[in-house]
Each structure stands twice: as C-alpha cells, then as structure tokens.
Scaffold this active site. Sequence first.
Site, PDB file in Angstrom:
ATOM      1  N   ILE A  74      36.146  39.841  27.766  1.00  0.00           N
ATOM      2  CA  ILE A  74      36.917  38.610  27.969  1.00  0.00           C
ATOM      3  C   ILE A  74      36.228  37.815  29.071  1.00  0.00           C
ATOM      4  O   ILE A  74      36.559  37.944  30.240  1.00  0.00           O
ATOM      5  CB  ILE A  74      38.375  38.928  28.358  1.00  0.00           C
ATOM      6  N   HIS A  75      35.228  37.033  28.710  1.00  0.00           N
ATOM      7  CA  HIS A  75      34.578  36.192  29.708  1.00  0.00           C
ATOM      8  C   HIS A  75      35.252  34.826  29.699  1.00  0.00           C
ATOM      9  O   HIS A  75      36.288  34.640  29.073  1.00  0.00           O
ATOM     10  CB  HIS A  75      33.064  36.140  29.484  1.00  0.00           C
TER      11      HIS A  75
END
Lengths: 570, 88
Positions: free
Chosen positions: B14-15
Amino acid sequence: MKGIGVSPGIAIGRACVIKNNKAEVTGVLLKDEAEIAAHIHQFDNAVSLSVNEIEATKQNTDIVLHEEDIAILDTQIEFISDPQLRDDVVEKITTDKKNVNDALIATIANMVQLFQEMDDEYIKTRAADIQDIGNRILKHLTKSTPGFTQEFKPGTIIIAEDIAPSDTITMDTRNVAGFATQVGSKTSHTAIIAKAKGIPAVVGCGDNLATIKDNDIVILDGATGLVFINPEHQLIEEYTSKKDTYTSNSDKLKQLKDVRSVTTDGIEIKLLANISSADDLEDVFNNGGEGVGLLRTELLFMDRDSFPTEDEQFEFYKKVALQSKGKPVIVRTIDIGGDKQLPYFGLPAEQNPFLGYRAIRICLDRTDIFITQLKAILRASIFGDLKIMLPMISNIQEVREAKSIITQAKQKLLQANVTFNAAIEVGIMIEIPSAAITADILAKEVDFFSIGTNDLCQYTLAVDRMNAKISHLYDPFNPGVLRLINYVIQQAHQHNIHVAMCGEMASDPLATLLLIGMGLTEFSMSATAIPAIKDILINNDTIKAKDIYNKVMAIDNSDSIIQFLQENTV
Amino acid sequence: MITKEYTITSAQGIHARPATTLIRLTKSYKSTISIKKNNKTVRLNSILNILSMAIKGGETISILIEGDDEIIAADALDHFFNEELKAL
C-alpha cells in the site's frame, strides 16, 4: 562525480542551480483563546488554499499532465488535507500555545523523522513528500511567492539538493535537458517524474554537486549515474554521439512499446520474455512484453554453498509473481546438469553432459529437491499467474511421474493448510526429438508446450552447439528441424493446448513470419529482442506468413530456405 | 460490523497511490472504515497513518467496516483489494 542513474539518457547542457528557502521557527506563543481560534482558522485556510492551488494545476491546460502526474497531485491533496496532520497541528496550537507557523514546522519535523526512521525504503523516501507539503502549507501561511514559475533556457540542467514533488510537476520542463540532485533514491519523486517525462536524471550525487555554479557545462548520463562538470571538448564529442545513438534507439522502442502486437489482418501474437529474476521484469514491460514465457530458476541455485530452502525459493518466485502485473509467468523447474555444475551438489563429470543426468532426470531421481521447488512455486502461485514447465521431457512416463510429484507437493501444502492455486497449469519443454515426434501423445497430458529450439536443434542434428568445429551444422532452418517444430505446433492446435517457442529462434527476425505461418502465436525471447520482432509482425499479415510457410516447406535445403527468407521477410 | 481479511497483491504494497485511491473510496461511504495490521489499527482517512503502517506486498491485513452502508462499502473494498490493487 557519480550518483544513482534513475532515468536513462544523456544530457549535455548548462547548469541552473536551484536553492530551497528554509522556514524558520519564530518562538512566539499565543496569548488567549481568541488567538488560538484565529490560528486554527489560519491553518485551515492555508490548507484549502494549498488544495486549491493543486486543483488549479490539475485544471491548467498549459501543462501536459500524465496519468502518473495526476495520481501524484491527488496524493498530495490527501497529504495536505490529512486529518492526522490537522489533529497534530491543532493540538500544538491549543495545548502548547504555539503559533500556527511553529506548530506546523514542529508537526512536519516530527512526521518526517517518524518516516525516516521506518525500516522500509519506500516509506523513508516519502519523508520528502511530507516536507514538501509542509512547505506548501507554510507558503500559504506566510503568503510568499507561490509556485515554481521560472523559465529555463533550452538545454538547461537543473542542479538542486532535491526537487520537491510539487516543483517537478509545476515546473515547465520543456527546456529541461536533465536533473542532478544531491539526495534521493530510485523511488524519489525526481526519479519517478524524470522517468515519466523521459528526462535523464541522476540523484544522490552527494555534497560535491554543490560545487556546480550557474551556467557551468554539465554532462550527465542517466543510465550510469555519471556527472561531468565543465568537461573537455573530447568528452563532449564522445557523449554527443552517445546521445544521438540513444535517442534514435529509444524513439523506435517508444513507438512500439504500446502498439498492440497484432498482424495487419488482426491475428494477435503474444510476445513474452525469457527472464532470470524479478529484476528483469521492468525491462520486459518497457519493451512491450506481455508476460514471461520462461523464468529460468538456475540463478537461485548457482553462486551459493547449499541448496536454497523452500522459503528462499518461495520469496524468489513470489517477488516475480507480485511484479508481473497479473501477466502469465511460466516457471521452468530445475534445469541443471553436467554442463551447469553446482559446487554443493556433486554431479560427476560425464562423457556427454547434454545426454546425461540433468534437469527432469535429476528431479525424478532426487524427489526431495524437486518437491521443495514445487512447494515453493505453488505457494507463490496465489500472488500471480504462475505456470509450471518441465524441461528435458523425452517420454510420457516422465510427465506422469512429474505430475504425481506435483500432486504430492499439493497434498503436503493442503495438510499444512497453506493456500495455493490448485488449478496451476503444467506444461513441458519440447526440446528432445522424441518429445516432438510424440507431441500427439504428450498433448493429452499437459496444458501447454514450449518449444526449446536450442536443444531441439542440437539433439535433432546431433551437433554439439558448444563445439566450434561443427557450428556450421547447428542450423534451426534445417528442414528436419522445421518439420519437427511444425508438427509440434499442429498437434498442440489439434489438442487445443497452448504452444509457445522460447528458444533463440523465437527472436530471429528471419523466422518470425515462417513460424506465424505454421500457426505459432506465442513467442518468448529476451526482452530487448521484442521490439524488433513486433516491428515485423505488425507490418505483415498471416496470408503472407502462410505463403512463406508453404514455400519454405517445399524447399529441400537450409541454404536455400535462408536465402528465400532473407529475400521475402526482411 | 464487517471484518474482512485480504492479502496485498501489489508488489509495492500500500504505497502512496493505492492509499490515495483507498481514502477516496472510503470517503464515499458513511461507515467508519479502519485497516488493521498485526495489532495496529488506523482509520482509513489518513494517508500519513496508512503509510506509517508500511504495508508490503504479500502481507495480510484486515478491514473493519461499521455503519449504515457497511454492506455496500464492503463490496466496494472487496473489489478494490481483489481487482484494482494489482494495477496500482
């Protein structure tokens, strides 16, 4: 000077040094509730001005925004309007009585430190984003000059400590030839934006970069990370010619990358890549590859002192699966043998290593090694579209035996409650003549074929491809080899299974149309070969390919076949 | 309340980009939506909090949804984690 090359290409131009202004803490404390309320209001106001500014950038039709730019701007809006950020600032205003300027600087400093201390490279680099949005809000608090509106002379090379995400987007980069920064990494914004815009960039050059003054002549090589300041005439000439070569090559690549791989009569041809690790995938997609037709697993087993554990292997396959963007990845099981030695696995030297104890023959003998690999592949199969491919198959018993070992591996995982793709496809390499000739039998047992022309050619022609004295006999256009390949393709079609080619021949422009004429629609090759093959197929149709195939099959010797292909395909 | 588990299918986890999409998605529902990794839980409305969890590809997280529209919100999150995330 050397930094990290993050966006390939060569830039030669004059430096423009950009300095950042630092915000200062004032130390002024707030006196009463009214001031506190006013400062909270100022913060909210600065936040909405900052958001509006970004929205305005998004609407601005003078700046060409790519999808990635818009995504970055949207992320910035989320950072700026983050509820946690507001809570922290409000807390510092109400409890510590800090003025809004100081409260924001302190909050940002805390968050930057928090992110920098994280044990995660990606998150560490995001500290720069936080600093950037802090600066942006501050700018609206103090109402100083907004935006980055400097105009550059053509051929400008931007030199800076770091370039803020907002600046890389709002900056008018039409005249920017390159970027060089003191700090940064492969995932910093300068890198991402420079790459998206195709501008050469070198980051992480260190403090030496500060010695560059405005208008110094700078050469930078975005591939190697080299930066030269005021270079000699000779070096400029050398790099000018390098630059020209690079531009003409990359133009051609770029043009083809997103072009659909179909013949002029609409037949889709899948161009896949042969790779050795996850690191190769970026290149695959950059060259327009649509998946992996051959993942060699030898790299995992070489250059070490013992067999890799199941977990080590799992990590390797998982990394590939995760980075493959949901595209198919065909994993070839161990293909070691007499010619590819492992120091920790004492394989005796053999008289004829290519005809010896190797690949599937080792796996079926040492099932412990095989099961470990299969379990690791199966475990990784939930992270992408992995398929299993068995090399060196010479008869159907080997296929059945291997499949029963795959079933055993699955059962072991089931017992341990580990999830995997139970329907994983299993295919075989067709590289031994007996396998090619019995393609009709083998097709009933497997999900796909992949023709390995290198070995198929040497086994069919009885030519050791390492022996220079007979290398002229090693010839994939030998009518015998062509007939075998053709037969395999026809049998695959008849039995409705996939067939691909992953040997050298798949990347030989001379063979492309001939193979399409045989009905082959899946080619796997090294990533860099893809554009050239695509260039051929998108400019031809299957009617011509069929015609070439018919004529070639009627020619009785390979010299004439090669001559015919040279005259008719290239 | 609805609780669901997902394995992160994007390589980078989850960037910033998926986090942004996720926040915008959850904003369109009335329910309170949180994300949980190990013992840490944060609301899905703060990119700073989400990024500070450093969620990597291959890791497993839980999503907690509570509110009037939790069923349709859960559907949308299902689609996000099972389909959209791969492409981000």
